[in-house]
Design an enzyme around this catalytic site. Structure first.
Site, PDB file in Angstrom:
ATOM      1  N   ARG A  13       0.843  -1.215   0.000  1.00 22.45           N
ATOM      2  CA  ARG A  13       0.000   0.000   0.000  1.00 22.45           C
ATOM      3  C   ARG A  13       0.875   1.261   0.000  1.00 22.45           C
ATOM      4  O   ARG A  13       1.080   1.865  -1.054  1.00 22.45           O
ATOM      5  CB  ARG A  13      -0.958  -0.031   1.213  1.00 22.45           C
ATOM      6  CG  ARG A  13      -2.085   0.989   1.133  1.00 22.45           C
ATOM      7  CD  ARG A  13      -1.705   2.394   1.601  1.00 22.45           C
ATOM      8  NE  ARG A  13      -1.209   2.440   2.975  1.00 22.45           N
ATOM      9  CZ  ARG A  13      -0.645   3.534   3.490  1.00 22.45           C
ATOM     10  NH1 ARG A  13      -0.518   4.644   2.782  1.00 22.45           N
ATOM     11  NH2 ARG A  13      -0.175   3.521   4.736  1.00 22.45           N
ATOM     12  N   ASP A  14       1.438   1.610   1.117  1.00 25.32           N
ATOM     13  CA  ASP A  14       2.252   2.837   1.194  1.00 25.32           C
ATOM     14  C   ASP A  14       3.440   2.733   0.242  1.00 25.32           C
ATOM     15  O   ASP A  14       3.814   3.694  -0.440  1.00 25.32           O
ATOM     16  CB  ASP A  14       2.740   3.023   2.643  1.00 25.32           C
ATOM     17  CG  ASP A  14       3.215   4.428   2.950  1.00 25.32           C
ATOM     18  OD1 ASP A  14       3.774   5.079   2.057  1.00 25.32           O
ATOM     19  OD2 ASP A  14       3.048   4.872   4.103  1.00 25.32           O
ATOM     20  N   HIS A 209       4.416   4.342  12.770  1.00 18.65           N
ATOM     21  CA  HIS A 209       4.637   4.249  11.321  1.00 18.65           C
ATOM     22  C   HIS A 209       5.672   5.315  10.980  1.00 18.65           C
ATOM     23  O   HIS A 209       5.352   6.497  10.924  1.00 18.65           O
ATOM     24  CB  HIS A 209       3.282   4.509  10.647  1.00 18.65           C
ATOM     25  CG  HIS A 209       3.263   4.609   9.173  1.00 18.65           C
ATOM     26  ND1 HIS A 209       2.708   3.630   8.363  1.00 18.65           N
ATOM     27  CD2 HIS A 209       3.661   5.589   8.316  1.00 18.65           C
ATOM     28  CE1 HIS A 209       2.770   4.006   7.102  1.00 18.65           C
ATOM     29  NE2 HIS A 209       3.350   5.202   7.036  1.00 18.65           N
ATOM     30  N   HIS A 211       8.431   6.987   8.531  1.00 17.95           N
ATOM     31  CA  HIS A 211       9.130   7.158   7.246  1.00 17.95           C
ATOM     32  C   HIS A 211      10.578   7.501   7.588  1.00 17.95           C
ATOM     33  O   HIS A 211      10.852   8.207   8.564  1.00 17.95           O
ATOM     34  CB  HIS A 211       8.437   8.235   6.404  1.00 17.95           C
ATOM     35  CG  HIS A 211       7.163   7.733   5.793  1.00 17.95           C
ATOM     36  ND1 HIS A 211       7.095   7.296   4.488  1.00 17.95           N
ATOM     37  CD2 HIS A 211       5.930   7.547   6.321  1.00 17.95           C
ATOM     38  CE1 HIS A 211       5.862   6.874   4.239  1.00 17.95           C
ATOM     39  NE2 HIS A 211       5.129   7.016   5.335  1.00 17.95           N
ATOM     40  N   CYS A 242       4.018   9.676   0.439  1.00 20.40           N
ATOM     41  CA  CYS A 242       2.646  10.096   0.181  1.00 20.40           C
ATOM     42  C   CYS A 242       2.691  11.262  -0.796  1.00 20.40           C
ATOM     43  O   CYS A 242       3.403  12.238  -0.553  1.00 20.40           O
ATOM     44  CB  CYS A 242       1.967  10.510   1.494  1.00 20.40           C
ATOM     45  SG  CYS A 242       0.320  11.197   1.246  1.00 20.40           S
ATOM     46  N   ASN A 251       9.287   4.308   3.535  1.00 27.40           N
ATOM     47  CA  ASN A 251       9.038   3.786   4.878  1.00 27.40           C
ATOM     48  C   ASN A 251      10.313   3.140   5.408  1.00 27.40           C
ATOM     49  O   ASN A 251      11.191   2.721   4.639  1.00 27.40           O
ATOM     50  CB  ASN A 251       7.963   2.693   4.805  1.00 27.40           C
ATOM     51  CG  ASN A 251       6.595   3.246   4.527  1.00 27.40           C
ATOM     52  OD1 ASN A 251       5.906   3.695   5.427  1.00 27.40           O
ATOM     53  ND2 ASN A 251       6.188   3.241   3.265  1.00 27.40           N
TER      54      ASN A 251
HETATM   55  P1  HMG Z   1     -12.545  14.704  -3.123  1.00 19.08           P
HETATM   56  O1  HMG Z   1     -12.201  15.059  -4.514  1.00 19.08           O
HETATM   57  O2  HMG Z   1     -12.273  15.718  -2.079  1.00 19.08           O
HETATM   58  O3  HMG Z   1     -14.032  14.239  -2.871  1.00 19.08           O
HETATM   59  O4  HMG Z   1     -11.779  13.366  -2.752  1.00 19.08           O
HETATM   60  P2  HMG Z   1     -15.241  13.837  -3.743  1.00 19.08           P
HETATM   61  O5  HMG Z   1     -16.128  13.096  -2.796  1.00 19.08           O
HETATM   62  O6  HMG Z   1     -15.732  15.065  -4.423  1.00 19.08           O
HETATM   63  O7  HMG Z   1     -14.755  12.806  -4.859  1.00 19.08           O
HETATM   64  C1  HMG Z   1     -14.072  13.178  -6.034  1.00 19.08           C
HETATM   65  C2  HMG Z   1     -14.126  12.036  -7.034  1.00 19.08           C
HETATM   66  O8  HMG Z   1     -13.587  10.848  -6.452  1.00 19.08           O
HETATM   67  C3  HMG Z   1     -15.541  11.682  -7.446  1.00 19.08           C
HETATM   68  O9  HMG Z   1     -15.457  11.158  -8.766  1.00 19.08           O
HETATM   69  C4  HMG Z   1     -15.910  10.566  -6.513  1.00 19.08           C
HETATM   70  O10 HMG Z   1     -16.879   9.705  -7.020  1.00 19.08           O
HETATM   71  C5  HMG Z   1     -14.601   9.831  -6.418  1.00 19.08           C
HETATM   72  P3  HMG Z   1     -15.793  12.038 -10.051  1.00 19.08           P
HETATM   73  O11 HMG Z   1     -17.189  12.491  -9.832  1.00 19.08           O
HETATM   74  O12 HMG Z   1     -14.798  13.184 -10.039  1.00 19.08           O
HETATM   75  O13 HMG Z   1     -15.597  11.100 -11.182  1.00 19.08           O
HETATM   76  N1  HMG Z   1     -14.446   9.093  -5.163  1.00 19.08           N
HETATM   77  C6  HMG Z   1     -14.048   7.828  -5.102  1.00 19.08           C
HETATM   78  N2  HMG Z   1     -13.740   6.934  -6.053  1.00 19.08           N
HETATM   79  C7  HMG Z   1     -13.364   5.713  -5.639  1.00 19.08           C
HETATM   80  N3  HMG Z   1     -13.261   5.371  -4.336  1.00 19.08           N
HETATM   81  C8  HMG Z   1     -13.565   6.232  -3.374  1.00 19.08           C
HETATM   82  C9  HMG Z   1     -13.986   7.522  -3.749  1.00 19.08           C
HETATM   83  N4  HMG Z   1     -14.349   8.610  -3.030  1.00 19.08           N
HETATM   84  C10 HMG Z   1     -14.635   9.564  -3.917  1.00 19.08           C
HETATM   85  N5  HMG Z   1     -13.453   5.867  -2.091  1.00 19.08           N
HETATM   86  C11 HMG Z   1     -11.041  11.548  -1.405  1.00 19.08           C
HETATM   87  C12 HMG Z   1     -11.802  12.850  -1.439  1.00 19.08           C
HETATM   88  C13 HMG Z   1     -10.900  11.136   0.034  1.00 19.08           C
HETATM   89  C14 HMG Z   1     -11.825  10.499  -2.166  1.00 19.08           C
HETATM   90  C15 HMG Z   1      -9.658  11.743  -2.098  1.00 19.08           C
HETATM   91  O14 HMG Z   1      -9.042  12.883  -1.607  1.00 19.08           O
HETATM   92  C16 HMG Z   1      -8.774  10.566  -1.923  1.00 19.08           C
HETATM   93  O15 HMG Z   1      -9.044   9.491  -2.428  1.00 19.08           O
HETATM   94  N6  HMG Z   1      -7.636  10.720  -1.201  1.00 19.08           N
HETATM   95  C17 HMG Z   1      -6.746   9.634  -0.920  1.00 19.08           C
HETATM   96  C18 HMG Z   1      -5.383  10.152  -0.628  1.00 19.08           C
HETATM   97  C19 HMG Z   1      -4.467   9.012  -0.237  1.00 19.08           C
HETATM   98  O16 HMG Z   1      -4.749   7.844  -0.445  1.00 19.08           O
HETATM   99  N7  HMG Z   1      -3.298   9.382   0.336  1.00 19.08           N
HETATM  100  C20 HMG Z   1      -2.321   8.440   0.716  1.00 19.08           C
HETATM  101  C21 HMG Z   1      -2.722   7.628   1.923  1.00 19.08           C
HETATM  102  S1  HMG Z   1      -2.462   8.466   3.475  1.00 19.08           S
HETATM  103  C22 HMG Z   1      -0.792   8.164   3.826  1.00 19.08           C
HETATM  104  O17 HMG Z   1      -0.062   7.725   2.973  1.00 19.08           O
HETATM  105  C23 HMG Z   1      -0.287   8.387   5.213  1.00 19.08           C
HETATM  106  C24 HMG Z   1      -0.077   7.064   5.981  1.00 19.08           C
HETATM  107  O18 HMG Z   1       0.834   6.220   5.307  1.00 19.08           O
HETATM  108  C25 HMG Z   1       0.442   7.349   7.389  1.00 19.08           C
HETATM  109  C26 HMG Z   1       1.644   8.302   7.422  1.00 19.08           C
HETATM  110  O19 HMG Z   1       2.601   8.107   6.658  1.00 19.08           O
HETATM  111  O20 HMG Z   1       1.581   9.212   8.258  1.00 19.08           O
HETATM  112  C27 HMG Z   1      -1.392   6.290   6.149  1.00 19.08           C
HETATM  113 MG    MG Z   2       2.965   6.470   5.297  1.00 21.70          MG
END
Ligand code: HMG
Ligand code: MG
Length: 311
Positions: A13-14, A209, A211, A242, A251
């Site tokens: 994933r990450d 977690h 990095h 990210c 990581n």
């Molecule tokens: P948005 O654009 O603010 O919200 O996205 P929205 O609800 O308006 O959705 C936009 C579009 O996405 C729409 O489609 C929705 O249908 C679709 P369109 O009408 O434009 O065709 N949509 C989805 N499609 C599939 N699956 C879904 C979904 N939700 C909406 N679940 C949203 C908000 C949260 C969806 C977006 O910002 C997003 O997906 N963000 C994910 C970011 C991410 O994954 N970041 C990395 C993970 S976090 C990390 O790495 C940190 C961690 O490792 C810990 C650390 O290191 O500290 C965990």
């Molecule tokens: Mg991370």
């Protein structure tokens, strides 16, 4: 305290979410198979987020149904990231049985990462966690930027713990504090753990977690162990980052963590040689050299003094 450490693998994933190359689903399945063969039992498999936000994981709906057929998968846990009810519906349809919701200690980061403030993200997670609880899924909640934010700088431990308490109220089994951009140091780990415990969070519900952006991840693990935490995230091959956290590097590498734990006498059930196989596979699939410390040096045979498993 127990001598048993949980290594929570986040490579699929990450590790893959920020790479220039999106791996084919078959390669992800093979990577997971190698991780299972190494003894890893908790493997964060993918994310049910917007494919526009993270195109590298857009095949989550195809990947998750294949996990139960991967050799060695019986009894293993494959959490998936879920940001909202749409993601929950997809995760459920694909057959997931464990999830992680993800917010942060700072609004500036969550707004860029998931388009919501921290408070709004907690509101969005409430129905997701209710449904996951009904289904009997295992549930983790991430608090990113717990050690520092790429947009607003220093973060007080109290702020991260406050968010963790809210996640626990919403029903997560475990909170995981993320050093998203790798700025933390051991003294912060000690303070954060102490603050969490003083606020009533049991040690066995805390994970870290790290990095390894600035080379402090293993020192931070050591501080976490000293403070009584027994769950640490890592990615075989040391990939990760990210896209919404500028400056986030890989990581902590699982091979570096396993070497460190082995040499320090901790039990964890993971085999270093086999983790190195998974790490080499991930690097080759991504078309990159394996640059992790133990990936380059290999392990070390204390009976002969010779390196082992050199890459
Ligand atoms: P948005 O654009 O603010 O919200 O996205 P929205 O609800 O308006 O959705 C936009 C579009 O996405 C729409 O489609 C929705 O249908 C679709 P369109 O009408 O434009 O065709 N949509 C989805 N499609 C599939 N699956 C879904 C979904 N939700 C909406 N679940 C949203 C908000 C949260 C969806 C977006 O910002 C997003 O997906 N963000 C994910 C970011 C991410 O994954 N970041 C990395 C993970 S976090 C990390 O790495 C940190 C961690 O490792 C810990 C650390 O290191 O500290 C965990
Ligand atoms: Mg991370």
């Amino acid at each position: 305290m127990s001598d048993l450490v949980r290594i929570y693998e986040v490579g699929p994933r990450d590790g893959l979410q920020n790479e220039a190359v999106a791996l084919p689903t078959d390669a992800k399945v093979r990577y997971i198979e190698l991780l299972l063969a190494a003894g890893l039992r908790e493997i964060e498999a993918t994310s049910f987020v917007s494919p526009k936000a993270i195109p590298q994981l857009a095949d989550a709906d195809a990947l998750v149904p294949r996990l139960s057929e991967v050799p060695g998968s019986a009894g293993a846990r494959f959490p998936v990231l879920v940001p909202n009810l749409r993601g929950m519906e997809r995760a459920e349809a694909a057959g997931a049985q464990a999830l992680a919701v993800f917010t942060a200690a700072t609004d500036a980061f969550t707004e860029r990462n998931i388009g919501m403030t921290v408070a709004a993200s907690l509101d969005a997670f409430a129905p997701v966690l209710r449904r996951a609880t009904e289904l009997g899924w295992w549930r983790r909640g991430y608090v990113s930027t717990a050690f520092g934010c790429p947009y607003t700088g220093a973060v007080a431990a109290e702020r991260a713990v406050d968010v963790a308490l809210r996640l626990l109220d919403l029903g997560v089994d475990e909170v995981c504090f993320g050093d998203t951009i790798g700025v933390g140091v051991p003294s912060q780990v000690a303070v954060l753990t102490g603050t969490a415990v003083a606020a009533g969070i049991p040690l066995d519900r805390i994970a870290f977690h790290f990095h390894d952006t600035r080379g402090t991840a293993l020192a931070n693990v050591s501080a976490g162990l000293d403070a009584g935490v027994r769950c640490f995230d890592s990615a075989a091959g040391g990939t990760g980052g990210c896209p919404y956290a500028p400056g986030a590097a890989g990581n902590l590498a699982t091979e570096d963590l396993v070497y460190f734990l082995d040499a320090s006498g901790w039990e964890h059930g993971v085999d270093l040689d086999r983790v190195l196989e998974a790490a080499r596979f991930a690097a080759a699939a991504l078309g990159k050299p394996l640059t992790t410390k133990v990936g380059q040096a290999g392990g070390w045979d204390a009976s002969t003094g010779a390196p082992t498993s050199r890459a």
